[in-house]
Motif scaffolding. Structure first.
Motif, PDB file in Angstrom:
ATOM      1  N   GLY A 171      14.690  77.407  32.817  1.00  0.00           N
ATOM      2  CA  GLY A 171      14.636  78.733  32.215  1.00  0.00           C
ATOM      3  C   GLY A 171      13.585  79.667  32.769  1.00  0.00           C
ATOM      4  N   ASP A 172      13.142  79.429  34.015  1.00  0.00           N
ATOM      5  CA  ASP A 172      12.102  80.284  34.584  1.00  0.00           C
ATOM      6  C   ASP A 172      12.666  81.485  35.350  1.00  0.00           C
ATOM      7  OD1 ASP A 172      13.023  79.137  36.930  1.00  0.00           O
ATOM      8  OD2 ASP A 172      11.071  78.387  37.576  1.00  0.00           O
ATOM      9  N   GLY A 173      13.998  81.632  35.352  1.00  0.00           N
ATOM     10  CA  GLY A 173      14.617  82.774  36.007  1.00  0.00           C
ATOM     11  C   GLY A 173      15.013  82.545  37.451  1.00  0.00           C
ATOM     12  N   THR A 174      14.719  81.364  37.980  1.00  0.00           N
ATOM     13  CA  THR A 174      15.102  81.049  39.357  1.00  0.00           C
ATOM     14  C   THR A 174      15.777  79.678  39.406  1.00  0.00           C
ATOM     15  OG1 THR A 174      12.966  80.030  39.883  1.00  0.00           O
ATOM     16  CG2 THR A 174      13.203  82.371  40.380  1.00  0.00           C
ATOM     17  N   ILE A 175      16.657  79.517  40.369  1.00  0.00           N
ATOM     18  CA  ILE A 175      17.277  78.214  40.611  1.00  0.00           C
ATOM     19  C   ILE A 175      16.597  77.633  41.836  1.00  0.00           C
ATOM     20  CG2 ILE A 175      19.399  77.021  41.258  1.00  0.00           C
ATOM     21  CD1 ILE A 175      20.922  79.231  39.756  1.00  0.00           C
ATOM     22  N   ASP A 176      15.916  76.500  41.622  1.00  0.00           N
ATOM     23  CA  ASP A 176      15.162  75.882  42.709  1.00  0.00           C
ATOM     24  C   ASP A 176      15.150  74.371  42.552  1.00  0.00           C
ATOM     25  OD1 ASP A 176      13.328  75.513  40.632  1.00  0.00           O
ATOM     26  OD2 ASP A 176      12.046  77.155  41.293  1.00  0.00           O
ATOM     27  N   THR A 177      14.392  73.709  43.404  1.00  0.00           N
ATOM     28  CA  THR A 177      14.364  72.247  43.389  1.00  0.00           C
ATOM     29  C   THR A 177      13.805  71.678  42.088  1.00  0.00           C
ATOM     30  OG1 THR A 177      12.251  72.266  44.567  1.00  0.00           O
ATOM     31  CG2 THR A 177      14.250  72.046  45.900  1.00  0.00           C
ATOM     32  N   ALA A 178      12.969  72.429  41.409  1.00  0.00           N
ATOM     33  CA  ALA A 178      12.431  71.960  40.121  1.00  0.00           C
ATOM     34  C   ALA A 178      13.561  71.750  39.117  1.00  0.00           C
ATOM     35  CB  ALA A 178      11.406  72.950  39.580  1.00  0.00           C
ATOM     36  N   ASP A 179      14.576  72.592  39.178  1.00  0.00           N
ATOM     37  CA  ASP A 179      15.718  72.439  38.284  1.00  0.00           C
ATOM     38  C   ASP A 179      16.477  71.148  38.592  1.00  0.00           C
ATOM     39  OD1 ASP A 179      15.501  75.025  36.859  1.00  0.00           O
ATOM     40  OD2 ASP A 179      15.893  75.856  38.837  1.00  0.00           O
ATOM     41  N   ALA A 180      16.672  70.865  39.865  1.00  0.00           N
ATOM     42  CA  ALA A 180      17.356  69.636  40.266  1.00  0.00           C
ATOM     43  C   ALA A 180      16.559  68.407  39.839  1.00  0.00           C
ATOM     44  CB  ALA A 180      17.578  69.622  41.774  1.00  0.00           C
TER      45      ALA A 180
END
Length: 73
Positions: free
Chosen positions: A20-29
């Motif tokens: 939910g930080d507004g970006t899609i990145d490796t942390a989401d994966a």
């Protein structure tokens, strides 16, 4: 009968933005993989984590997040 009110939930979260930080990145994966392995992740948004929409949060969703990140889809 008096008006009882209602609740409305609106979110701008996009599929793949698991934290939910507004970006899609490796942390989401990584959050998806942690959820898959450990079964719990407090900050995981289940609504945005099921990237492929199959009703399960698994490694296939993590792969789709990585693809979104790499390809900037």
């Amino acid at each position: 009968m008096p008006f009882q009110g209602f609740a409305l939930c609106v979110t701008n979260s996009q599929v793949g933005d698991v934290d939910g930080d507004g970006t899609i990145d490796t942390a989401d994966a990584v959050m998806i993989i942690e959820h898959y392995i450990k079964g719990t992740t407090d900050k995981l948004n289940k609504a945005t984590a099921d990237v492929d929409g199959d009703g399960k949060i698994d490694t296939a969703d993590a792969v789709k997040v990585i693809n979104k990140y790499v390809n900037k889809e």
